[in-house]
Design an enzyme around this catalytic site. Sequence first.
Site, PDB file in Angstrom:
ATOM      1  N   ASP A 387       0.853  -1.196   0.000  1.00 44.54           N
ATOM      2  CA  ASP A 387       0.000   0.000   0.000  1.00 44.54           C
ATOM      3  C   ASP A 387       0.890   1.248   0.000  1.00 44.54           C
ATOM      4  O   ASP A 387       2.106   1.159   0.213  1.00 44.54           O
ATOM      5  CB  ASP A 387      -0.889  -0.047   1.257  1.00 44.54           C
ATOM      6  N   GLU A 390       2.741   5.132  -3.898  1.00 43.71           N
ATOM      7  CA  GLU A 390       2.705   6.076  -5.044  1.00 43.71           C
ATOM      8  C   GLU A 390       4.023   6.830  -5.201  1.00 43.71           C
ATOM      9  O   GLU A 390       4.343   7.187  -6.347  1.00 43.71           O
ATOM     10  CB  GLU A 390       1.539   7.028  -4.869  1.00 43.71           C
ATOM     11  N   ASP A 458      -9.051   3.474  -2.974  1.00 44.35           N
ATOM     12  CA  ASP A 458     -10.109   3.861  -2.029  1.00 44.35           C
ATOM     13  C   ASP A 458     -11.363   4.362  -2.737  1.00 44.35           C
ATOM     14  O   ASP A 458     -11.627   5.567  -2.792  1.00 44.35           O
ATOM     15  CB  ASP A 458      -9.566   4.920  -1.077  1.00 44.35           C
TER      16      ASP A 458
HETATM   17  O1  MIG Z   1      -4.011   5.933   4.725  1.00 39.42           O
HETATM   18  O2  MIG Z   1      -3.954   0.703   5.536  1.00 39.42           O
HETATM   19  O3  MIG Z   1      -6.003   2.088   0.092  1.00 39.42           O
HETATM   20  O4  MIG Z   1      -7.042  -0.144   1.421  1.00 39.42           O
HETATM   21  O5  MIG Z   1      -7.155  -0.048   4.228  1.00 39.42           O
HETATM   22  C1  MIG Z   1      -4.816   4.849   4.359  1.00 39.42           C
HETATM   23  C2  MIG Z   1      -5.117   1.447   5.643  1.00 39.42           C
HETATM   24  C3  MIG Z   1      -3.961   3.643   4.167  1.00 39.42           C
HETATM   25  C4  MIG Z   1      -5.118   2.920   2.149  1.00 39.42           C
HETATM   26  C5  MIG Z   1      -5.554   1.713   1.368  1.00 39.42           C
HETATM   27  C6  MIG Z   1      -6.632   0.994   2.138  1.00 39.42           C
HETATM   28  C7  MIG Z   1      -6.120   0.586   3.497  1.00 39.42           C
HETATM   29  C8  MIG Z   1      -5.650   1.822   4.259  1.00 39.42           C
HETATM   30  N1  MIG Z   1      -4.626   2.534   3.485  1.00 39.42           N
END
Ligand code: MIG
Length: 754
Positions: A387, A390, A458
């Site tokens: 996650d 980017e 999201d």
């Molecule tokens: O700042 O890990 O897209 O699927 O549950 C949010 C928490 C960070 C973004 C991801 C989402 C995940 C969430 N993350």
Amino acid sequence: METTISGNIQGFKQQGEALVIKAAEGEARVYIYSPTIIRICISKNHHDADTSFAVIQKPVPDFDFDESAEFIRINTSALKLRIHKSPLRFNFYTADGKPLSEDDERFGTTWQGSRVITYRKLYPDERFIGLGEKTGNLDRRGSSYTNWNTDAVDYTPKTDPLYKTFPFFIGLHSGLTYGLFLDNTHKSYFDFGATTDNQMSWFGADSGDQNYYFFGAQGVPQLLADYTWLTGRMEMPPLWSLGYQQCRWSYMSAAEVLDIAKTFRKKQIPADVIYCDIDYMEGFKIFTWNKKTFAKPKAMMDELKAMNFHLVTIVDPGIKIEEGYQQYDEGIANNYFATYPNGENYTGYVWPGRCHFPNFFREDVREWWGAAFTALTDIGVDGFWNDMNEPAAWGQNMPWLVQFGDKDMPEVRNAYGTQMARATYEGTCKLLGNKRPFVLTRAAYAGTQRYSAVWTGDNTGTDEHMLLGQRLVNSLGITGMAFTGVDIGGFSGNPTPELMVRWNSLGVYTPMFRNHAIQGSKMREPWKWGEANEQIIKKDIEQRYKLLPYIYSAFYQSHLTGMPLSRTLAIEHSFDDLVFDTRFQNQFMFGDALLIAPVESTRMNTDVYLPPGSWYRLSTNEKFNGDQIVNVDAPLTDLPVFVKAGSIVPMQHIVQSTAEQGDGILELHIWHNEEPCLFTYYEDDGLSYDYQTGAFYKREIGFEPINRVIHLSSVEGTFSSKYGKIQLVLHGFGKVNLKQEMFDLENGVMEIGY
Ligand code: MIG
């Protein structure tokens, strides 16, 4: 700012694999990769090093060209490239001379500072599809897009850019098809006639070379085969990752994780995967477990395994700045982190607080990162969710000064996510020995299919997002990404029970079937929606498990050919206006046989466009003629799914997880048609890489209506099927006296007595 336009050709010569052309402004190099793939790389002041994060093929060593007064001519068996000398312009034609794609005569390729843009002629009937995870319509004509991987919190059906960069599109005009892949990781732009009075389309990047691959194969499937030949195809995913996946931000303790898993088994709702989102860690430190809430992770894992569950844990790139934390200490000691130009480590705030960010562009950093997964693999975790890559930090805008070794942020931001996924995939492959890891990433660049599945970040719990999500999945499919999913139910907000039920039914036909929700939202598990809805959700998840033999064979097809699982109808019906009609643009084929028509949860009937051919409704066997719009019922219990007449769909009986042996019966469903039909059945152990050395079970299954027989070819591969018997299930055959319904799998021919 000065605008320069690539001027007249001043000379050209063959240099290694390239034809190098000097123009008044800049230099162009032409390479041939195959008869249908030609690369043009135009630079003004410098050449980038000739490396790529996406491309895994090499150009042919040399090729023929000749010249006339006006052109340099290059012909392959499939394409003609005419390079205009005065001024320098690149025009592509089919072998028989039909224009596929041509530079705008006035402008061609231009520079403003380091920004490079190519302007191309727009044909009156030209349509565009592709670019991967982009909002908007299937037909991208009249839209313009930017690639700049972004943590697109609360994105809407119009937001651009989102998380990923796939700078590959397909042009469709005059009954012809072509593709174009701009392999440049700087911020890049595509405009499909949005801003040019319908005169031009244009594409380019903030800096770097105008480095593009032109694909001239005819037919979208052939273009996808070529694009995925160039950028790679996915390995077979672990079979368990194709089962139902239950996620949440977060299950807060081992007890809660186990409780959820047990509830699936108690209620006999099939599932294979459960997730730990960020709260399993100690202070959000990657590769740690929370000492209170996940005190005995090994014991939790053992219990999960005993219930046939796999666990996927999240990892973010941000490494907490804290002495004594292993990843921090090692990263500092070895200079593994992104820096400012003066050598200071860059610091950004994310979940753990102040963080440094690994430089995944370095091989030794990737190896170090990959090896750290022992904290997870040692106790049995085999799924890894990447996650925030980017990369994201609070405030979103990591300064452009930040450096990854000799590359800076503007240059490689769009490739950071892929390099993290690569490090995760390569590292965990090593640690798991011969077992397949499951890797899921949010940010990505072209070529990511070699390492990871992706999900669309999201989204929100609305009907509009459900339909948008389907378009994103379909569009990712035509940029090499076959293993894709969305947060079913919507990440943000709370879906209505109706939407949850509907979206779950669409999830059955999504390559990755994952239910996920934001922290603070209502719980989302199948049993949280009332008894009646729970039964519908359960039935749909069961349908997914029945279809797994078909789905797995479709993954194999994708592994071999680059054909995605979820296929926009534009792949097969590229010049059919109704396919692009906004009423029908979300429809897709799931594999070769099934046509799915997504419908809002508020509508109980819908118009569906059935392409030419005959179709059966899956749930009722009602037959429809194609090449028309039909209005059909769409209750929440029955998403409109149609089977193409003349389809073979292998299914199995319900199992609670992919680890279950099952009853050994493979159901062969056949929907009648006058024409013979064929299905390539594929099976392997679902877990290891042994299929690469021949341990698979592959057979052609053919139905011949004239002789009323089903043929099974001899088995290719050394694997033994887990099914011992075949059960025939015929649809649309009218009154049939099956002589026999059950056959041994060894059979070569099965006679249908009708
Ligand atoms: O700042 O890990 O897209 O699927 O549950 C949010 C928490 C960070 C973004 C991801 C989402 C995940 C969430 N993350």
